[in-house]
Design an enzyme around this catalytic site. Structure first.
Site, PDB file in Angstrom:
ATOM      1  N   ASN A 107       0.859  -1.181   0.000  1.00 49.97           N
ATOM      2  CA  ASN A 107       0.000   0.000   0.000  1.00 49.97           C
ATOM      3  C   ASN A 107       0.896   1.232   0.000  1.00 49.97           C
ATOM      4  O   ASN A 107       1.297   1.747   1.042  1.00 49.97           O
ATOM      5  CB  ASN A 107      -0.927  -0.018   1.220  1.00 49.97           C
ATOM      6  CG  ASN A 107      -1.928  -1.142   1.125  1.00 49.97           C
ATOM      7  OD1 ASN A 107      -2.892  -1.048   0.358  1.00 49.97           O
ATOM      8  ND2 ASN A 107      -1.675  -2.234   1.850  1.00 49.97           N
ATOM      9  N   GLU A 108       1.191   1.690  -1.209  1.00 51.74           N
ATOM     10  CA  GLU A 108       2.129   2.789  -1.399  1.00 51.74           C
ATOM     11  C   GLU A 108       1.461   4.115  -1.032  1.00 51.74           C
ATOM     12  O   GLU A 108       0.232   4.166  -0.854  1.00 51.74           O
ATOM     13  CB  GLU A 108       2.595   2.808  -2.860  1.00 51.74           C
ATOM     14  CG  GLU A 108       3.308   1.535  -3.312  1.00 51.74           C
ATOM     15  CD  GLU A 108       4.711   1.386  -2.716  1.00 51.74           C
ATOM     16  OE1 GLU A 108       5.015   2.031  -1.687  1.00 51.74           O
ATOM     17  OE2 GLU A 108       5.511   0.603  -3.269  1.00 51.74           O
ATOM     18  N   PRO A 109       2.246   5.196  -0.908  1.00 50.15           N
ATOM     19  CA  PRO A 109       1.668   6.496  -0.566  1.00 50.15           C
ATOM     20  C   PRO A 109       0.460   6.815  -1.448  1.00 50.15           C
ATOM     21  O   PRO A 109       0.497   6.603  -2.662  1.00 50.15           O
ATOM     22  CB  PRO A 109       2.814   7.468  -0.831  1.00 50.15           C
ATOM     23  CG  PRO A 109       4.038   6.654  -0.605  1.00 50.15           C
ATOM     24  CD  PRO A 109       3.704   5.264  -1.048  1.00 50.15           C
TER      25      PRO A 109
ATOM     26  N   THR B 123      10.296   1.898  -3.875  1.00 46.81           N
ATOM     27  CA  THR B 123      10.157   0.470  -3.582  1.00 46.81           C
ATOM     28  C   THR B 123      10.849  -0.352  -4.667  1.00 46.81           C
ATOM     29  O   THR B 123      11.558  -1.318  -4.385  1.00 46.81           O
ATOM     30  CB  THR B 123       8.659   0.101  -3.526  1.00 46.81           C
ATOM     31  OG1 THR B 123       8.053   0.891  -2.518  1.00 46.81           O
ATOM     32  CG2 THR B 123       8.450  -1.370  -3.245  1.00 46.81           C
TER      33      THR B 123
END
Ligand code: F6R
Length: 655
Positions: free
Chosen positions: A162-164, A181
């Site tokens: 769950n990236e920014p 990432t």
């Protein structure tokens, strides 16, 4: 159990927290708690649902679970697992494929039923992905929800993938990976072009519904983002901060990962030092004064009683009596870190009134010239992080040796090697059989855009780096016969994540120390490099020193850790600051330029796409500016070091 290790809360931290001396110790406690839950459910005759993560963080937890299974009879017969995520579109036998990873680290070694294992499928056709994600959620629900979820944290602050920007209400879905990432993962995939762009991940809501959540964070490179997740506001820009909403969460860190938290960085803000088992010793005093000078944007000697009082440092003022005395203590301490003579002065050429050989301290402080050993994990860390100091040591007449601990072969792209091979092929330099091999390799590259992986290929790449290192050292005035290419074997370990030091690595280090009997050792204390090579190299030194502790040179030697390629020192950690002139900065740049194949490192999009020479120049100039802002002299750039005696270093990084 974790509860026993939870620190008393303070007003800065928004989650319960436990901090351990080492990640190994912490992992054993986490694994112990998981095992306890598994056993409790067995006694009740019920299954237990574990939420699992991959990556470097949980590796020791899995190792401990396997040990508990083998040695203490822990059964996984009642365990159901759901993994957080999976990359899209990679080969199932790739070591970074999460199915593969989980088999290697856990599933193949315990008695978990195959049908109880669940991971998202990263190879479902695009059109079927949404249905697959809904099904995954449904399976979690059908199993009764997750009882115990373990998490790592990415440098973007992600949990799962769950990236920014991921929403609080998100559920299992296809996501695009953040460039940071991908950059962190690139080394495990052999370059950015081979690193996946997409993944399937559980969503924030999916994760937060687990009945117990433990997020683990190890290492210096996680410290900054952990501070944001723990002390910052809840924001979708750092998705781990959503965990602050949970009642049943625990953050478990090792000491270096916790270092940026207020309780360690500026503990005087978190309450009286005494109540925290701390005191105003020399280091704490220095840290507080430097902090105050930066906060008030004033040179140290201009700080007033009011500055101390208004910033929560009344207690320090009480200890020193006045700002005047506290300021002087802080000022002189920093002043005494600075020297242009990193190996000390030649007594024969020292006149009365010359500055003393501060800050050297070991019994060999006055020995001149000294035998100096610079340990460089990769063949370029020496010039990147301490190129200016290296030039000075050579110029001052010391006997300087540089030992390159690993070959650095994996950081040479196929394309770079191919260009070197073309040269050999077209120049027709080697014997005909060799030339044929080189021709075949070139043909293979031209056909596939990549060279076939083999030990031979690694040898060629190592050779490319060796010659770059020789050229760079020569810019610093060092002849090739003072260079030692140790080629430590741990570097070629089965998979990058599973590299471990072996007996041969330590033996190689020990032998070199015995041969050189150095007065000064410089080693990389910069543990932020992507694959942890620096950490293992430093541990090899530690273990080799332990073997050398009865040798006559041991107590005479002094150890200095340098940083620069990936991170810098905090001001209060610096014991030695070597100022550089503008000419020396340029000379260092010229030396770094010799490492031509390493320019590829800057090709990743991401947070730091500057080439190494830029990173190190920016850092060393900023450091000089920080010294100047404290009211100390104005230099062009500074290289900085932290001191250890050989004796105290023997415990470095141990439980
Ligand atoms: C892994 C995962 C990620 C990692 C994180 C940290 O399943 O979902 O969130 O936990 O990227 O990775 P490491 O542990 O390799 O630093």
């Amino acid at each position: 159990m974790l509860a026993q290790h939870t620190l008393a809360s303070n007003r800065f931290e928004h989650v319960p927290l436990a901090v351990f001396a080492s990640s190994r110790e912490a992992s054993c406690i986490v694994a112990g708690e998981m095992a306890e839950l598994v056993r409790a459910r067995q006694r009740e005759g019920r299954p237990v649902v574990l939420g699992l993560a991959t990556g470097s963080t949980p590796v020791s937890v899995y190792a401990e679970l396997v040990r508990l299974h083998r040695e203490e009879g822990l059964s996984f017969a009642n365990v159901i697992t759901f993994n957080l995520d999976e990359y899209c579109g990679i080969r199932p036998d790739h070591p970074e494929d999460f199915h593969h990873f989980m088999r290697v680290h856990l599933f193949d070694h315990v008695d978990i039923p195959a049908a109880a294992i669940h991971l998202p499928d990263g190879n479902v056709p695009k059109a079927a992905v949404d249905a697959h994600c809904r099904e995954y959620e449904e399976m979690i629900r059908a199993a009764g929800g997750i009882d115990f979820q373990i998490l790592g944290i990415g440098r973007t602050g992600h949990i799962g993938f769950n990236e920014p920007g991921s929403a609080r209400r998100s559920r299992t879905r296809l996501v695009t990976l953040d460039p940071v990432t991908r950059r962190d993962a690139a080394g495990f995939f052999g370059g950015e072009e081979h690193t996946p762009r997409y993944a399937i991940t559980m969503g924030i809501s999916t994760i937060l519904e687990a009945r117990r959540i433990v997020l683990m964070g190890w290492g210096q490179h996680k410290a900054a983002i952990l501070r944001e997740a723990i002390e910052g506001e809840i924001t979708s820009q750092v998705t781990a901060s959503f965990l602050q909403e949970c009642e049943h969460v625990h953050f478990v860190l090792d000491q270096v990962a916790a270092d940026a938290l207020t309780r360690y960085r500026s503990p005087w803000l978190a309450g009286a030092l005494e109540d925290q088992g701390l005191a105003w010793d020399e280091h704490m005093t220095r840290r507080a004064i430097l902090w105050l000078s930066r906060k008030r944007k004033k040179p140290i000697l201009k700080l007033t009683d009011d500055d101390y009082n208004e910033s929560g440092l009344q207690d320090l003022l009480r200890v020193y009596g006045s700002a005047y005395d506290a300021n002087l203590a802080g000022f002189y301490h920093m002043q005494h870190t600075i020297t242009g003579w990193p190996g000390g002065r030649d007594p024969a050429r020292t006149k009365p009134g010359d500055a003393p050989v501060r800050p050297l301290r070991a019994p060999s402080a006055n020995v001149f010239p000294k035998r100096v050993l610079v340990l460089s994990p990769h063949p370029d860390d020496d010039v990147i992080s301490m190129g200016g100091t290296l030039c000075r040591l050579v110029e001052h007449g010391h006997e300087v040796h540089v030992a390159y601990q690993v070959s650095g072969a994996t950081a040479v792209s196929d394309e770079s090697l191919w260009r070197a091979l073309l040269f050999v092929r077209d120049a027709g330099l080697a014997d005909p059989a060799e030339i044929k091999r080189v021709r075949d390799l070139c043909a293979a590259y031209e056909e596939n855009g990549a060279l076939p992986a083999s030990p031979e290929l690694m040898r060629w790449k190592a050779l490319v780096r060796r010659h770059e290192a020789i050229a760079a050292a020569s810019v610093c005035g060092l002849p090739a016969d003072r260079l030692h290419f140790l080629d430590m074997p741990f570097y070629y370990g089965a998979s990058v994540r599973r590299r471990q030091l072996g007996e041969t690595d330590v033996k190689i280090m020990h032998q070199l120390l015995g041969e050189l009997r150095p007065h000064l050792i410089f080693a990389a204390g910069d543990l932020d490099d992507p694959h942890g090579t620096h950490r293992l190299c430093l541990h090899a030194l530690r273990d080799a020193l332990a073997r050398a502790k009865k040798e006559s040179w041991f107590n005479e030697a002094e150890l200095w850790l340098y940083r620069g390629a990936w991170a810098g020192w905090e001001l209060d950690e610096i014991d030695l600051a070597v100022p550089l002139s503008p000419q020396e900065v340029l000379r260092r740049r010229r030396a770094i330029f010799r490492h031509e194949t390493q320019k590829d490192q800057a090709l990743f999009p991401g947070e730091d796409s500057r080439e190494f020479w830029r990173r190190t120049e920016d850092r060393s100039r900023q450091l000089a500016e920080s010294y100047n802002a404290l009211g100390l002299a104005e230099y062009e750039a500074i290289e900085a070091f932290k001191r250890y005696s050989t004796g105290e270093f023997l415990n470095y990084g141990r439980i």
